[in-house]
Each structure stands twice: as structure tokens, then as C-alpha cells.
Design an enzyme around this catalytic site. Sequence first.
Site, short mmCIF file in Angstrom:
data_model
loop_
_atom_site.label_atom_id
_atom_site.label_comp_id
_atom_site.label_asym_id
_atom_site.label_seq_id
_atom_site.Cartn_x
_atom_site.Cartn_y
_atom_site.Cartn_z
N ASN A 1 -30.92 -27.02 23.90
CA ASN A 1 -30.31 -26.47 22.92
C ASN A 1 -29.93 -27.12 22.08
OD1 ASN A 1 -28.08 -24.80 21.86
ND2 ASN A 1 -26.48 -26.55 21.70
N TYR B 1 -23.27 -32.94 18.03
CA TYR B 1 -22.18 -33.96 17.44
C TYR B 1 -22.10 -35.11 17.51
CZ TYR B 1 -24.32 -29.95 21.05
OH TYR B 1 -24.37 -28.59 21.65
N ARG B 2 -20.97 -36.35 16.68
CA ARG B 2 -20.99 -37.46 16.45
C ARG B 2 -21.01 -38.26 17.56
NH1 ARG B 2 -14.84 -36.17 15.76
NH2 ARG B 2 -14.44 -37.41 17.23
N GLU C 1 -32.55 -23.98 18.70
CA GLU C 1 -32.70 -24.10 17.81
C GLU C 1 -33.64 -24.44 17.62
OE1 GLU C 1 -30.23 -24.63 19.82
OE2 GLU C 1 -28.13 -24.22 18.99
N ASP D 1 -12.02 -36.66 9.66
CA ASP D 1 -13.00 -35.51 10.11
C ASP D 1 -13.17 -34.23 8.88
OD1 ASP D 1 -15.21 -34.51 11.89
OD2 ASP D 1 -13.13 -34.79 13.44
C1 LIG Z 1 -21.75 -33.13 10.18
C2 LIG Z 1 -21.64 -32.22 11.75
C3 LIG Z 1 -21.01 -32.72 12.31
C4 LIG Z 1 -20.57 -32.28 13.51
N1 LIG Z 1 -19.66 -32.96 14.63
C5 LIG Z 1 -19.27 -32.12 15.33
C6 LIG Z 1 -18.91 -32.71 16.76
O1 LIG Z 1 -18.91 -33.84 16.70
N2 LIG Z 1 -19.17 -31.77 17.62
C7 LIG Z 1 -19.68 -30.79 17.93
O2 LIG Z 1 -18.57 -30.42 19.20
N3 LIG Z 1 -19.42 -29.96 17.31
C8 LIG Z 1 -19.06 -30.80 15.90
N4 LIG Z 1 -20.33 -29.79 14.98
C9 LIG Z 1 -20.04 -28.65 14.90
C10 LIG Z 1 -21.33 -28.44 15.98
O3 LIG Z 1 -22.62 -29.09 15.45
C11 LIG Z 1 -21.43 -26.73 15.49
O4 LIG Z 1 -20.44 -26.17 15.99
C12 LIG Z 1 -22.93 -26.27 16.33
O5 LIG Z 1 -23.12 -24.62 15.75
C13 LIG Z 1 -23.14 -26.02 17.79
O6 LIG Z 1 -23.53 -26.10 18.77
P1 LIG Z 1 -24.53 -25.60 19.92
O7 LIG Z 1 -23.28 -24.03 19.95
O8 LIG Z 1 -25.63 -25.45 20.36
O9 LIG Z 1 -23.74 -26.83 20.98
C14 LIG Z 1 -20.52 -31.26 13.52
C15 LIG Z 1 -21.48 -30.18 12.99
C16 LIG Z 1 -21.54 -30.84 11.14
C17 LIG Z 1 -22.30 -29.97 9.72
MN LIG Z 2 -27.34 -23.95 20.36
#
Ligand SMILES: Cc1cc2nc3c(=O)[nH]c(=O)nc-3n(C[C@H](O)[C@H](O)[C@H](O)COP(=O)(O)O)c2cc1C
Ligand SMILES: [Mn+2]
Length: 497
Positions: free
Chosen positions: A183, A187-188, A248, A297
Site C-alpha cells: 500500500n 501520511y505526514r 496504488e 492542517d
Molecule cells: C498533503 C496530504 C497530507 C496528508 N496527510 C495525511 C496524514 O498525515 N495522515 C493520514 O492518515 N492521511 C493523510 N492524508 C490523506 C491520505 O493520504 C489519504 O486519505 C489516502 O487515501 C490514504 O491512503 P490509504 O487508505 O491507502 O492508506 C494526506 C493527504 C494529503 C493530500
Molecule cells: Mn490504499
Amino acid sequence: MAFKDLREFLGLLEKKGQLKRIPAPVDPRLEIGEIADRVSKRIGPALLFENPTDRETGRKYEIPVLINAMGSYERMAWALGVDGDTGTWRDLDAKARELMELLPLDMPASMKDKLGTLVSLKDLADSGPKEIKQGKAPCQEVVWRGDEVDLSRLPVLTTWPGDGGPFVTLPLVVTSDPKNRLNVGMYRLQVFDRNTTGLHIHEHHDGARNLRAWSEAGVQRVPVSAALGADPATIFSATAPVPPMIDEYMFSGVLRGESVEVVKCVTNDLLVPAHAEIVLEGWCDLGETQWEGPFGDHTGYYSLADDFPVFHVETITMRHDAIYPTTIVGPPPMEDCYLGKATERLFLPVIRALMPEVIDYDLPLEGVFHNCAIFQIKKRFAGQAFRVMNFAWSMGQMMFTKFVIVVDEDVDCHDYSQVAWRCFNNVDPSRDILVSKGPLDRLDHSSNYESFGFKMGIDATRPLPGEGHEREWPESLEMSADVKARINEMWGELGFD
Ligand SMILES: Cc1cc2nc3c(=O)[nH]c(=O)nc-3n(C[C@H](O)[C@H](O)[C@H](O)COP(=O)(O)O)c2cc1C
Ligand SMILES: [Mn+2]
């Protein structure tokens, strides 16, 4: 042709006059953020800070900072390989139409269509990532190991004055589950010291599910890698609500029309984009957490500090002339708005396949994607607007949506003035409001509970018989067609444009 990497995309931006190089020394601590915020608010160009410098110590970083690369609808469209003809989000619809053709969402009616679907499935299968040999990947030209690993050598931004520290804000965090399913999510990462960061994975996201799967299998120490910079479609894919069964890289391969080249990390088995700029490789100990945040945020508020997993960075690999890509989030509009709008557009075909009454939908930037969704529907039966609300609240990451507004087919869901007019005039609060409960985005601060709380659906459609409106429902106003046509003809002569 798809972009091979981030710098190929920057080449295009530069050619189009949409990349501003800034040679002046600027501090990654707050200064770059303030500049990027101002430029975002006027929908300005991508910014390349060539000489990031610590103002306090005078120390110059070796690596330039890129920010706001996808900070407009036009650049977002280019990032996904479509023309930015109109400079509005409508450009992204071209990509949605392309995907619609590729994904066999409708049952094929004829044999010819069936064959078409098979071709699509083959295209899909061909879209998986392509692994290239270690040592051949640009992202592994330089390797920092052991004591060389020092995150303070990267120009990591502190974007808002109340932030708990510097944060890596645009990482493609790669995890796997014990069955080796990958995956990639964004995530920051809060930099804690020279070789550890926070890992701010929200519990509902696939990355967190992967970590839990290892934990359930009794494994404590889990491999994690974070790629900084990749081709823009792959960066977008890490932010998109891709269903958990699709990785992805595959999704990005479909978007690009070309496989993503990946390479195995030097110190763990995870696959990262081979053309990334920088890669942080390491692991998390699932028994370990550390206080993370606060962080300015994308809600325009600080997300509160809390305990999160710790990412131990064992090795850093990069290109010889690496660029550090980042973003700033804050009050909209900012770069993440365009990423979110691209998600909105690209997932419309999926939503329509599941809810055929939906004609279109809109996620207002001000709702920062999880707080408000407006659905434009063709209503045929009593209660249908409520079906749409309930469906939205059960679907992938849309389950977080706090406000769902439903309007009729003749209302343009993207025209907020029209939507407000219908809401304010059509809605009887005793009949048309549904207050519900469910998961909320972790960043929601209004609820008294974390990641959980109340939601509201607003049915602004015209009531059908049987929906509890007994009186006559008036027609809305429209001029007759013949008068309109006559005035159209006279319009220029009357001295109007
Ligand atoms: C700039 C940016 C920062 C993000 N930061 C976070 C974060 O810190 N933690 C988090 O859980 N999702 C964050 N997200 C949202 C996730 O990247 C997004 O929900 C993604 O679809 C999660 O993918 P996953 O379900 O494959 O884990 C962020 C999105 C963007 C565009
Ligand atoms: Mn995913």
C-alpha cells in the site's frame, strides 16, 4: 506519454512558465510556508527554492525545495496527462472519461462490448508496477547508511508557528501486510531527531490496516519506507481513496497508461518508485509510540498532538542532484485542494456505477473533502435523497462526510449559489434533515469524540408524493423559450455584450 519522474513534470512546468525558481536564501522554517501560502492564495506558480538556508545558523541545505507543483487545476490536469484547456476542474473530467472507458463498470450488452471489456482487463493487468534491478534506479544513486543518516540535512519545512516541529508533508509511505500486499499512502512524518520521525497514519487508512495485520500475526518490527517525489500521477495516487484491494502503483499505472517502475529498497523488501528523488527506508516497532503534533492542517486549524508510531530511518537513498518535494496545508485554497478535486472527478464514474441516480457531485474546497458533499440526483422514488446520504456514509473514505446535501437534477451542484438557494427555500427542517452518526475524519475538531460523531443530511430536492408534503409545490421561475429567443436576437442591438 506519461511523466517518468517529477523532474520531467517540472520541465513541462518551466516550459509553460509555471515554475518560479527562487535563488534567494529562504528559511524552511516558516518562511517558505508563508511564501507558498501567499502564492497559493493567488493560484500562482510552482516554486523551486534553490537555496534553502537556516536563517538562525546561516547553514545552507544541499537540496532545493519544491512546493506547489500541483497547485492549480491546470497543473493538476497536466500531472495526470490531460490538457488544462479551461484552467478549471472541468479539465479533469477528460481523465475521468478515459478511466470510465478502461474500467468495466457497466455490464457489457453485446459480444463486441464483451471483447472490449476483456481488452480493458488486459490493460488493467498490464498496469501493475515493473520492478527494475537494484543499483539501476536513480533513487539509489546516493546511499546514506548508519551515522550518515541525518534527517536534519534535508530541508524539511516547519509551516505554521504552532507546529510541533518540522514535518515531511508529501511522502509516499509504503507498507505491506504479512502477505506482501503493498500500500502507498500519504501520511505526514514529523522529524523527531536525526533518524526518527512520527508516522501519522489515521486508523481508518489502509496503511494502518497493514500495521495492524502485522501486529495480529505477532510481528513487532515492521518494514516501512517513504519515497519523496515520484512521477506526479503516482504522488496523486498516494492521496487518492484507492480501494484496499488495488495497490496504488497499479492505480497509477492505469492513470499513466504505463507501468510505474519500482525498485526494492536497499535495507528492506518494500518496493518504492525507482524514479523517486529521495527514499527513507526503515521500520516501525508496533509497540512504540511518541507524542506527535500539533500540526497546522488542511482544515485551517492545528490538528491536536497525540501518540503515533515512530518511523526509524535506517537508510536514506537519493539521486545525485535530489530535489526535496513538499507541500503546505492550511486554510483553502492550497495545493491539496487540487489533489482532492482530482479525486472527486476521477471517482465520479465509480459513484455513478454504484448509485445510478447520481448525475454529478461536488466536494467544496471549504469542506476540505471530508466535511461536505453535494449530490445532484435524478429522483424517482420517495426517500431517494436519504438513500444517497446513507450510501455516501457507507462508501470508502466518503464515510467521513459530515454534511451531505442532495439537490435535484436541474440544479448545478458546482454552483454553490444555486445550491444555497434551493436549500434555503426548499428545505423544511422537520422533514428534510437527517441527523446521523458515524466515523468522522480524524482531523475533525468539532465533535466531542475523536474520529466519531454526528452528521447531517439535507434533502433539498422537491418532495414527491408520499414524502410528507401535503400542499401544492410551486413551480420555480423560468422565462418562456420564445421570449428568451427573441431577446437573444435583440441583445446586441440593445447595447449589451
Ligand atoms: C498533503 C496530504 C497530507 C496528508 N496527510 C495525511 C496524514 O498525515 N495522515 C493520514 O492518515 N492521511 C493523510 N492524508 C490523506 C491520505 O493520504 C489519504 O486519505 C489516502 O487515501 C490514504 O491512503 P490509504 O487508505 O491507502 O492508506 C494526506 C493527504 C494529503 C493530500
Ligand atoms: Mn490504499
